[in-house]
Design an enzyme around this catalytic site. Structure first.
Site, PDB file in Angstrom:
ATOM      1  N   ASN A 152      42.686 -32.929  30.889  1.00  0.00           N
ATOM      2  CA  ASN A 152      43.279 -32.510  32.164  1.00  0.00           C
ATOM      3  C   ASN A 152      44.632 -33.150  32.428  1.00  0.00           C
ATOM      4  O   ASN A 152      45.334 -32.748  33.347  1.00  0.00           O
ATOM      5  CB  ASN A 152      42.327 -32.837  33.317  1.00  0.00           C
ATOM      6  CG  ASN A 152      41.078 -31.984  33.285  1.00  0.00           C
ATOM      7  OD1 ASN A 152      41.083 -30.882  32.770  1.00  0.00           O
ATOM      8  ND2 ASN A 152      39.976 -32.529  33.821  1.00  0.00           N
ATOM      9  N   HIS A 191      46.210 -35.762  39.657  1.00  0.00           N
ATOM     10  CA  HIS A 191      46.336 -35.005  38.404  1.00  0.00           C
ATOM     11  C   HIS A 191      47.592 -34.152  38.527  1.00  0.00           C
ATOM     12  O   HIS A 191      47.581 -33.084  39.152  1.00  0.00           O
ATOM     13  CB  HIS A 191      45.103 -34.140  38.171  1.00  0.00           C
ATOM     14  CG  HIS A 191      43.842 -34.917  37.984  1.00  0.00           C
ATOM     15  ND1 HIS A 191      43.478 -35.487  36.791  1.00  0.00           N
ATOM     16  CD2 HIS A 191      42.871 -35.250  38.888  1.00  0.00           C
ATOM     17  CE1 HIS A 191      42.329 -36.119  36.930  1.00  0.00           C
ATOM     18  NE2 HIS A 191      41.942 -36.005  38.205  1.00  0.00           N
ATOM     19  N   THR A 192      48.697 -34.619  37.957  1.00  0.00           N
ATOM     20  CA  THR A 192      49.993 -33.971  38.169  1.00  0.00           C
ATOM     21  C   THR A 192      50.069 -32.583  37.562  1.00  0.00           C
ATOM     22  O   THR A 192      50.862 -31.754  38.007  1.00  0.00           O
ATOM     23  CB  THR A 192      51.123 -34.842  37.593  1.00  0.00           C
ATOM     24  OG1 THR A 192      50.842 -35.101  36.206  1.00  0.00           O
ATOM     25  CG2 THR A 192      51.211 -36.161  38.341  1.00  0.00           C
ATOM     26  N   CYS A 193      49.255 -32.331  36.531  1.00  0.00           N
ATOM     27  CA  CYS A 193      49.355 -31.017  35.892  1.00  0.00           C
ATOM     28  C   CYS A 193      48.907 -29.907  36.835  1.00  0.00           C
ATOM     29  O   CYS A 193      49.367 -28.774  36.742  1.00  0.00           O
ATOM     30  CB  CYS A 193      48.544 -30.977  34.610  1.00  0.00           C
ATOM     31  SG  CYS A 193      46.811 -31.434  34.839  1.00  0.00           S
ATOM     32  N   SER A 194      47.997 -30.233  37.792  1.00  0.00           N
ATOM     33  CA  SER A 194      47.507 -29.217  38.721  1.00  0.00           C
ATOM     34  C   SER A 194      47.763 -29.581  40.172  1.00  0.00           C
ATOM     35  O   SER A 194      47.286 -28.895  41.073  1.00  0.00           O
ATOM     36  CB  SER A 194      46.002 -29.005  38.514  1.00  0.00           C
ATOM     37  OG  SER A 194      45.310 -30.244  38.648  1.00  0.00           O
TER      38      SER A 194
END
Length: 1003
Positions: free
Chosen positions: A688, A964-967
């Protein structure tokens, strides 16, 4: 009527039945005719005149045994039709019937029709040639043309049958005139065109060279010319304000300039100032004028008494004709022939001149065409519609801006049109399907025949008028109804010369901004209709529509503020990206994908793509390239893939930049196309957090590379912007790697900290930096250069005592190395400013910038990067500031236990804590959640933060918030108090610009 000059007492049958009348002391004969003469023309061997009842008469002129010229008796021309006007050449008489038919009278006085001419409104004869103007504005010529007087080119010196003068077909003409060997045409807005004999300058073109095709008389532009008269070798023009200009032969003083020299350019007859002239006429070597006070003046050759001054002389200034004052007659008109003059009198104003119908074609037509009618009437109306819309001349004469005679100001910068009037007329026109169909069919036949190099700018009005028509059609008809006509108009526009396209562009850019936007929307809508319909026809017709829109974009790009439209208004709003997907496939795979096709937009028309579409195509290509490269590696080496075949960057937390540069030094160029993987301190990111590690990497590496510690860049005075130093060595591989890193960020859809001026992105895209870029990078220097360029006088620049030597980046530089210490002057100020800007952004950094650019395009495909404008490329790479915290709160979503209505108490507590943060802390929070200090430009509207409860073992108060920087997910523990939440959040934000540690670690 008064008559004077050669044998002036003879030829006319008087009211009392006699053939002569006693002259006055000045040689004037007062002829009591008993009828009105409405037209009169005198040639070398004949005089023709016309009565108000439409009957024509001819008076022959023969040579007597003594050698003098003697008039015979008037003879009636037997003809069943009524005659509208007459015109004489040296030996010919031409009649024009009221029905528009032209007849040549032979020696037996029998009128013989010119079979190929019909619907003629005017005819004029020179010595041995004739010119006719039709009701729909077309010019025909015939006769001798050895001096170019037919206007047909050098290869047609003579012709007996009328020939169409195609070069003037689009010009809205109101008059034609002819003299000895010269011909003229006058437009509705006062433009004058001349051709033929010019040995004395009688064409008014500034030289003595004959012209074989119509040529604009530029010296008469904007003079409001309303009439032209021609003599043997001289010409006179009359303006709406009553001014008279003359040019050509001045041998006898016929120009009225108090001299006997020729004039090669039109010159105002100054002696007539203060007297408003209403009529002009030219004889062989003399000129007459009639003023609004009904006085007649004459000048030129008076050997035959044709001046009416009582003596044979050649006065070179206008003198009044000594008409008897003891009559009740009022001078209505004047005529001049070979060596004679006439003044027609009337005691009433019943005789009205017929107005030219070209300029009033639309005034009463629209209501008639759209009214209910029977089949017979409709047949007649179809003929009227065809006559109107098959003539570019008629269309160009319509919808003029007549208030304050503004259309007389028509020039390459001003169209002279009243476009709102055109819009109102066309709105009526499209209400009837049969009328619209007739108009459309006629225009489709007309457009391919338009001359690509029309003479004069008035012939170009049609393109603005038809733009209005397209706009009305699109607003009142189904979408596909305008496409056929739009394609035909686009083809006709693109057939024009570069100079004419420039005129149309200047006209368009001078229109009100609302009209400019409307015209752009016309072409956008036509394109959208085509591109939305599948399959897309990638024809030359569609490309023409794109080219027209591109022309408008280019014109707008050159326009100055505030007239300039936002560039976004040129973008096609194609919500369905299927077309761009197809375009990209053609670009990527070429002929192997589809034969005989090419990308319509990607290669040539990025100006019509919005930023979202450009990034869609760029990211699509990057994604495909990554997949393709991965597939290739799997095919070659199997799965799992060898680590040395992947693009893995291993860095340590404390030396990210150093490790990155070392790694890039040994990286194969092909690896740049593979998905980037980042290991921190040997740790592989979780599933993630994969994208989050990449964002973290770019965040840290760019903050380090542009810092002063690296010594790689120079900075502006405020230390807010960086630039390449002039002392850097191109061999320094760090600049190449810096370019690679920028390319990788774009390729991997990451925004970066890149505090550079717009000049960086201009240079990447091949756009030359300007003074505006200097004003951004160094405002003090930029303002100083702007003052030198725009504000200082030459004397003030002299006082500055400056030269072309500057100091840039701590180094003294001669901007003109071939002329050291060259002084700055008012004459070379522009050169100085351009040299200064060029040195700062080009010359001083040429080597290192080329290395940077080379590195950038080792990663990114140059053709697709060039889709972006400089500002767009900057926005995509650097992102946008975000400070709309109320919106962030509004769009945030909640999951799990926090998904309640009303808001969960912990969420309420969180927003209270958030509201108490400083602005810098809020931006740090944004970075904490998203991995970006700034927001991706296209994700600004899509950005949403999700908050949920983390799974933790132990009391929640012991844990930090986790992101969670990706989302853009925030895991927010169920803190027991607001104070604890505030402490944990602020500690997380202050402990690092970004929390690189494994978030959620127990305290």
């Amino acid at each position: 009527m008064f008559s004077w000059g050669e044998d002036s007492q003879r030829g006319f049958r008087l009211k009392d039945g006699s053939e002569t009348a006693p002259p006055t002391a000045e040689g004037l004969h007062h002829l009591q005719l008993g009828y009105h003469i409405t037209a009169l023309s005198a040639g070398r061997t004949v005089i023709a005149f016309l009565k108000s009842n439409g009957n024509a008469f001819i008076i022959p002129i023969r040579e007597s045994p003594a050698g003098s010229r003697v008039r015979g008796k008037q003879k009636f021309v037997k003809f069943k039709d009524k005659i509208k006007t007459v015109s004489c050449g040296d030996d010919t008489v031409t009649l024009l019937s009221k029905g528009g038919q032209v007849f040549c009278v032979d020696r037996k006085l029998v009128p013989r029709p010119m079979q190929t001419l019909c619907a003629v409104s005017q005819v004029a004869c020179g010595s041995h040639h004739s010119v006719a103007l039709t009701k729909d504005g077309q010019v025909y010529t015939w006769g001798q043309g050895s001096r170019g007087q037919l206007g047909l080119g050098e290869r047609q010196p003579s012709t007996e049958s009328p020939q169409h003068l195609n070069s003037l077909s689009a010009v809205p003409l109101v008059q034609v005139a002819a003299g000895g060997g010269q011909s003229f045409a006058l437009s509705v807005s006062g433009a004058v065109f001349s051709w033929g004999s010019n040995h004395c300058g009688q064409l008014g073109l500034g030289d003595t060279t004959d012209r074989h095709t119509p040529t604009p008389v530029h010296c008469l532009n904007l003079k409001k010319t309303t009439h032209i008269a021609c003599g043997k070798a001289h010409t006179a023009t009359l303006t709406k304000d009553g001014g008279v200009f003359t040019f050509g032969s001045g041998e006898y003083g016929q120009l009225g300039h108090n001299s006997f020299r020729d004039e090669l350019r039109p010159r105002l007859v100054a002696e007539l100032w203060g007297a408003k002239v209403t009529k002009i006429a030219c004889g062989r070597h003399h000129t007459l004028v009639l003023t609004d006070s009904k006085r007649v003046y004459s000048f030129g050759c008076g050997e035959q008494g044709q001046l009416g001054h009582g003596e044979e002389s050649h006065p070179s200034v206008p003198l009044p004709v000594q008409l008897p004052q003891d009559t009740n007659d009022v001078i209505k008109n004047i005529f001049a022939g070979e060596n004679c003059s006439f003044a027609v009198c009337t005691s009433n104003e019943d005789v009205q001149e017929e107005a030219n119908t070209v300029t009033d074609c639309f005034d009463h037509m629209m209501d008639k065409w759209t009214a209910e009618c029977d089949s017979k009437t409709w047949k007649q109306m179809k003929q009227e519609i065809h006559r109107m819309f098959s003539s570019a001349s008629c269309l160009n004469a319509s919808f003029l801006e007549k208030s304050k005679d503004e259309h007389f100001q028509t020039s390459p910068k001003y169209c002279g049109l009243n476009l709102p009037l055109a819009q109102l007329a066309f709105q009526k026109l499209v209400t009837k399907d049969n009328v619209f169909a007739e108009v459309e069919g006629t225009l489709l036949n007309l457009l391919p025949s338009l001359d690509k190099q029309p003479v004069g700018v008035e012939g170009l009005r049609i393109f603005l008028i038809l733009n209005e028509l397209l706009h009305v059609i699109q607003n009142h008809k189904p979408p596909l109804k305008s496409i056929k006509l739009a394609k035909a108009i686009a083809a006709a526009i693109l057939n024009l010369s570069v100079g004419n396209l420039q005129v149309i562009g200047d006209w368009w850019s001078s229109l009100p901004s609302s009209t400019m936007s409307k015209h752009v929307e016309v072409w956008k809508q036509a394109l959208s209709v085509i591109l939305f319909n599948e399959p897309v026809h990638r024809s030359s017709e569609v490309k023409n529509l794109l080219l027209v829109l591109q022309l408008m974009y280019n014109v707008n790009h050159r326009s100055a503020e505030p007239q300039k439209m936002p560039e976004s208004e040129f973008c096609l709003l194609l919500t369905n990206k299927t077309f761009y997907l197809e375009d990209w496939k053609l670009w990527r795979f070429g002929s192997s994908y589809k034969k005989n096709t090419e990308p319509l937009i990607l290669c040539s028309f990025p100006s019509v793509m919005d930023l979202e579409s450009k990034k869609f195509v760029f990211d699509l290509n990057a994604k495909f390239t990554k997949i393709n490269e991965m597939a290739r590696i799997i095919r070659e080496f199997g799965f799992p893939m060898p680590k040395d075949r992947l693009f893995v960057v291993e860095v340590r937390r404390g030396s990210v930049l150093k490790d990155t540069f070392e790694h890039l030094a040994f990286t194969n160029l092909s690896h740049y196309k593979i998905p980037l993987m980042v290991y921190y301190d040997g740790n592989l990111p979780g599933r993630n957090d994969f994208y989050g590690y990449v964002k973290d990497f770019f965040y840290e590496v760019f903050h380090e590379v542009v810092s002063a510690e690296t010594g790689m860049f120079m900075y502006n005075d405020s230390k807010t912007l960086a630039w390449f130093p002039s002392k850097a060595a191109p061999e320094d591989q760090r600049y190449l790697h810096f370019g690679v890193l920028c390319g990788l960020a774009l390729y991997n859809q990451c925004i970066i900290h890149l505090p550079f001026p717009l000049a960086l992105f201009k240079k990447l895209l091949g756009v030359r930096p300007s003074l505006e870029d200097m004003m951004e990078f160094r405002p003090c220097v930029g303002e100083g250069l702007k003052n030198i360029l725009e504000d200082y006088t030459d004397d003030e620049i002299e006082i500055l005592n400056m030269d072309f030597s500057i100091n840039w980046d701590g180094t003294n530089v001669d901007l003109d190395p071939h002329n050291p210490e060259k002084p700055l002057t008012g004459q070379n100020r522009k050169e100085y400013v351009e040299a200064y800007v060029n040195h700062a952004f080009n010359t001083s950094v040429e080597g290192v910038f080329q290395e940077f650019k080379r590195g950038f395009f080792q990663v990114c495909d140059q053709d697709l990067v060039k889709l972006f404008r400089p500002r767009e490329l900057q926005d995509v790479l650097v992102g946008k500031d975000f400070n709309d915290w109320a919106r962030l709160k509004q769009v945030t979503v909640y999951e799990g236990e926090y998904d309640t209505t009303p808001l969960h108490p912990t969420i309420q507590m969180f927003w209270e804590v958030f509201d108490d943060l400083t602005e810098d802390q809020k931006k740090a929070f944004l970075c904490f959640v998203t991995g970006f200090e700034r927001v991706p430009i296209l994700d600004l509207e899509k950005f949403k933060m999700k908050i949920k409860v983390p799974e933790v073992q132990g009391p929640p108060d012991q844990f930090y918030p986790n992101a969670h920087t990706c989302s853009s997910d925030l895991e927010l523990p169920l803190y027991s108090t607001k104070e604890i939440m505030q402490t944990r959040l602020t500690e997380a934000l202050s402990s690092n610009k970004i929390i690189f540690k494994e978030a959620g670690t127990e305290l």
